[in-house]
Motif scaffolding. Sequence first.
Motif, PDB file in Angstrom:
ATOM      1  N   GLY A 113       0.814  -1.213   0.000  1.00 29.48           N
ATOM      2  CA  GLY A 113       0.000   0.000   0.000  1.00 29.48           C
ATOM      3  C   GLY A 113       0.844   1.259   0.000  1.00 29.48           C
ATOM      4  O   GLY A 113       0.550   2.219  -0.728  1.00 29.48           O
ATOM      5  N   TYR A 114       1.902   1.276   0.799  1.00 34.32           N
ATOM      6  CA  TYR A 114       2.812   2.427   0.801  1.00 34.32           C
ATOM      7  C   TYR A 114       3.475   2.580  -0.567  1.00 34.32           C
ATOM      8  O   TYR A 114       3.642   3.696  -1.065  1.00 34.32           O
ATOM      9  N   GLY A 115       3.869   1.454  -1.162  1.00 37.75           N
ATOM     10  CA  GLY A 115       4.476   1.504  -2.493  1.00 37.75           C
ATOM     11  C   GLY A 115       3.503   2.037  -3.538  1.00 37.75           C
ATOM     12  O   GLY A 115       3.870   2.848  -4.389  1.00 37.75           O
ATOM     13  N   LEU A 116       2.255   1.589  -3.461  1.00 37.71           N
ATOM     14  CA  LEU A 116       1.236   2.081  -4.391  1.00 37.71           C
ATOM     15  C   LEU A 116       1.032   3.582  -4.234  1.00 37.71           C
ATOM     16  O   LEU A 116       0.952   4.324  -5.220  1.00 37.71           O
ATOM     17  N   SER A 117       0.963   4.027  -3.003  1.00 35.95           N
ATOM     18  CA  SER A 117       0.751   5.446  -2.735  1.00 35.95           C
ATOM     19  C   SER A 117       1.921   6.289  -3.249  1.00 35.95           C
ATOM     20  O   SER A 117       1.718   7.339  -3.860  1.00 35.95           O
TER      21      SER A 117
ATOM     22  N   ASN B 289      14.660  40.928 -26.504  1.00 36.29           N
ATOM     23  CA  ASN B 289      15.271  40.421 -27.736  1.00 36.29           C
ATOM     24  C   ASN B 289      14.340  39.498 -28.513  1.00 36.29           C
ATOM     25  O   ASN B 289      14.721  38.959 -29.546  1.00 36.29           O
ATOM     26  N   GLY B 290      13.153  39.257 -27.993  1.00 32.22           N
ATOM     27  CA  GLY B 290      12.182  38.419 -28.686  1.00 32.22           C
ATOM     28  C   GLY B 290      12.234  36.945 -28.310  1.00 32.22           C
ATOM     29  O   GLY B 290      11.574  36.117 -28.932  1.00 32.22           O
ATOM     30  N   TYR B 291      13.005  36.589 -27.298  1.00 27.95           N
ATOM     31  CA  TYR B 291      13.124  35.187 -26.884  1.00 27.95           C
ATOM     32  C   TYR B 291      12.162  34.880 -25.734  1.00 27.95           C
ATOM     33  O   TYR B 291      12.002  35.676 -24.815  1.00 27.95           O
ATOM     34  N   VAL B 292      11.561  33.700 -25.806  1.00 27.59           N
ATOM     35  CA  VAL B 292      10.650  33.226 -24.766  1.00 27.59           C
ATOM     36  C   VAL B 292      11.327  32.063 -24.046  1.00 27.59           C
ATOM     37  O   VAL B 292      11.863  31.157 -24.690  1.00 27.59           O
ATOM     38  N   ALA B 293      11.292  32.080 -22.720  1.00 27.42           N
ATOM     39  CA  ALA B 293      11.872  30.998 -21.915  1.00 27.42           C
ATOM     40  C   ALA B 293      10.819  29.910 -21.715  1.00 27.42           C
ATOM     41  O   ALA B 293       9.759  30.158 -21.149  1.00 27.42           O
ATOM     42  N   TYR B 294      11.120  28.713 -22.223  1.00 31.89           N
ATOM     43  CA  TYR B 294      10.231  27.549 -22.066  1.00 31.89           C
ATOM     44  C   TYR B 294      10.851  26.580 -21.068  1.00 31.89           C
ATOM     45  O   TYR B 294      12.079  26.525 -20.913  1.00 31.89           O
ATOM     46  N   PRO B 295      10.020  25.780 -20.393  1.00 28.63           N
ATOM     47  CA  PRO B 295      10.554  24.806 -19.434  1.00 28.63           C
ATOM     48  C   PRO B 295      11.511  23.824 -20.113  1.00 28.63           C
ATOM     49  O   PRO B 295      11.319  23.456 -21.271  1.00 28.63           O
ATOM     50  N   ASN B 296      12.518  23.435 -19.372  1.00 24.75           N
ATOM     51  CA  ASN B 296      13.483  22.453 -19.880  1.00 24.75           C
ATOM     52  C   ASN B 296      12.949  21.050 -19.587  1.00 24.75           C
ATOM     53  O   ASN B 296      13.504  20.309 -18.784  1.00 24.75           O
ATOM     54  N   ILE B 297      11.844  20.716 -20.248  1.00 24.64           N
ATOM     55  CA  ILE B 297      11.198  19.421 -20.056  1.00 24.64           C
ATOM     56  C   ILE B 297      11.280  18.639 -21.351  1.00 24.64           C
ATOM     57  O   ILE B 297      10.838  19.117 -22.396  1.00 24.64           O
ATOM     58  N   ASN B 298      11.860  17.458 -21.271  1.00 27.68           N
ATOM     59  CA  ASN B 298      11.967  16.580 -22.425  1.00 27.68           C
ATOM     60  C   ASN B 298      10.816  15.568 -22.347  1.00 27.68           C
ATOM     61  O   ASN B 298      10.797  14.724 -21.445  1.00 27.68           O
ATOM     62  N   PRO B 299       9.862  15.637 -23.280  1.00 30.58           N
ATOM     63  CA  PRO B 299       8.714  14.723 -23.214  1.00 30.58           C
ATOM     64  C   PRO B 299       9.104  13.248 -23.274  1.00 30.58           C
ATOM     65  O   PRO B 299       8.433  12.411 -22.675  1.00 30.58           O
ATOM     66  N   VAL B 300      10.205  12.925 -23.957  1.00 30.42           N
ATOM     67  CA  VAL B 300      10.645  11.529 -24.042  1.00 30.42           C
ATOM     68  C   VAL B 300      11.092  11.036 -22.664  1.00 30.42           C
ATOM     69  O   VAL B 300      10.742   9.921 -22.246  1.00 30.42           O
ATOM     70  N   VAL B 301      11.832  11.860 -21.950  1.00 29.53           N
ATOM     71  CA  VAL B 301      12.278  11.496 -20.598  1.00 29.53           C
ATOM     72  C   VAL B 301      11.068  11.359 -19.674  1.00 29.53           C
ATOM     73  O   VAL B 301      10.981  10.411 -18.889  1.00 29.53           O
ATOM     74  N   GLU B 302      10.132  12.289 -19.775  1.00 25.75           N
ATOM     75  CA  GLU B 302       8.945  12.234 -18.925  1.00 25.75           C
ATOM     76  C   GLU B 302       8.117  10.977 -19.212  1.00 25.75           C
ATOM     77  O   GLU B 302       7.619  10.337 -18.286  1.00 25.75           O
ATOM     78  N   MET B 303       7.972  10.634 -20.472  1.00 26.27           N
ATOM     79  CA  MET B 303       7.198   9.436 -20.817  1.00 26.27           C
ATOM     80  C   MET B 303       7.903   8.168 -20.336  1.00 26.27           C
ATOM     81  O   MET B 303       7.245   7.237 -19.865  1.00 26.27           O
ATOM     82  N   SER B 304       9.232   8.123 -20.438  1.00 28.33           N
ATOM     83  CA  SER B 304       9.938   6.935 -19.937  1.00 28.33           C
ATOM     84  C   SER B 304       9.838   6.847 -18.417  1.00 28.33           C
ATOM     85  O   SER B 304       9.689   5.762 -17.860  1.00 28.33           O
ATOM     86  N   ASP B 305       9.900   7.995 -17.735  1.00 26.81           N
ATOM     87  CA  ASP B 305       9.695   8.003 -16.279  1.00 26.81           C
ATOM     88  C   ASP B 305       8.280   7.546 -15.932  1.00 26.81           C
ATOM     89  O   ASP B 305       8.073   6.821 -14.952  1.00 26.81           O
ATOM     90  N   LEU B 306       7.310   7.973 -16.738  1.00 21.58           N
ATOM     91  CA  LEU B 306       5.919   7.581 -16.511  1.00 21.58           C
ATOM     92  C   LEU B 306       5.736   6.078 -16.691  1.00 21.58           C
ATOM     93  O   LEU B 306       5.058   5.428 -15.891  1.00 21.58           O
ATOM     94  N   ILE B 307       6.377   5.524 -17.710  1.00 16.06           N
ATOM     95  CA  ILE B 307       6.307   4.072 -17.925  1.00 16.06           C
ATOM     96  C   ILE B 307       6.940   3.332 -16.755  1.00 16.06           C
ATOM     97  O   ILE B 307       6.396   2.347 -16.243  1.00 16.06           O
ATOM     98  N   GLU B 308       8.090   3.816 -16.289  1.00 18.42           N
ATOM     99  CA  GLU B 308       8.767   3.188 -15.151  1.00 18.42           C
ATOM    100  C   GLU B 308       7.897   3.242 -13.892  1.00 18.42           C
ATOM    101  O   GLU B 308       7.755   2.249 -13.175  1.00 18.42           O
ATOM    102  N   ALA B 309       7.291   4.400 -13.629  1.00 22.10           N
ATOM    103  CA  ALA B 309       6.439   4.541 -12.448  1.00 22.10           C
ATOM    104  C   ALA B 309       5.204   3.642 -12.566  1.00 22.10           C
ATOM    105  O   ALA B 309       4.775   3.029 -11.584  1.00 22.10           O
ATOM    106  N   THR B 310       4.647   3.537 -13.773  1.00 18.07           N
ATOM    107  CA  THR B 310       3.481   2.681 -13.993  1.00 18.07           C
ATOM    108  C   THR B 310       3.830   1.222 -13.765  1.00 18.07           C
ATOM    109  O   THR B 310       3.073   0.472 -13.142  1.00 18.07           O
ATOM    110  N   ARG B 311       5.000   0.798 -14.241  1.00 17.49           N
ATOM    111  CA  ARG B 311       5.436  -0.596 -14.034  1.00 17.49           C
ATOM    112  C   ARG B 311       5.686  -0.882 -12.560  1.00 17.49           C
ATOM    113  O   ARG B 311       5.364  -1.960 -12.064  1.00 17.49           O
ATOM    114  N   SER B 312       6.250   0.075 -11.853  1.00 21.30           N
ATOM    115  CA  SER B 312       6.454  -0.102 -10.413  1.00 21.30           C
ATOM    116  C   SER B 312       5.115  -0.199  -9.693  1.00 21.30           C
ATOM    117  O   SER B 312       4.956  -0.995  -8.768  1.00 21.30           O
ATOM    118  N   TYR B 313       4.162   0.614 -10.112  1.00 18.62           N
ATOM    119  CA  TYR B 313       2.821   0.557  -9.538  1.00 18.62           C
ATOM    120  C   TYR B 313       2.211  -0.819  -9.791  1.00 18.62           C
ATOM    121  O   TYR B 313       1.654  -1.442  -8.890  1.00 18.62           O
TER     122      TYR B 313
END
Length: 165
Positions: free
Chosen positions: A11-15, A118-142
């Motif tokens: 249960g703690y692991g699931l949470s 200067n016309g530049y917009v700062a976007y988050p340094n988020i890589n969707p591929v890394v996030e999706m692989s982390d999501l798959i790992e977390a889902t498998r652990s769940y």
Amino acid sequence: MGFLSSFDISGYGLSAERFRINVISSNIANANTTRTDEGGPYRRKEVVFKAVDFDKQLNNELDKNNNFLKFSNPLDENGEDFAEPKPALTTVVVDKVVRDDKKPILKYDPSNPDADKNGYVAYPNINPVVEMSDLIEATRSYQANVAAFQSAKNMAQSAISILKG
């Protein structure tokens, strides 16, 4: 270790994994967020887990919520010369959520209201591929925690059916 401890540990692991999935989902949802309450673009967050002694965790919860006796393993051999040290039974809890302070990605978009001079917009340094692989790992652990919980449940049901005769 009490028989029901495996249910609690799973249960703690699931949470913990569910919390991690929520944080990863937040990262994915905010991958293009250029404005936050803190100022600047959204910052990626990561969950840090911590292993804790399950018996201590259980006793803390028992002390906090009611007047039950403290849990102790009746099979522990205290004071025996041949007793071997036993590692503590551990569970997992969320220790903290840390913010990734890597520099944001700058993209040229002078029409964006969040663009600098200067016309530049700062976007988050988020890589969707890394996030999706982390999501798959977390889902498998769940899923692994669900399987452990189901196995413990099947063992309990088998033991009950043996006792019924």
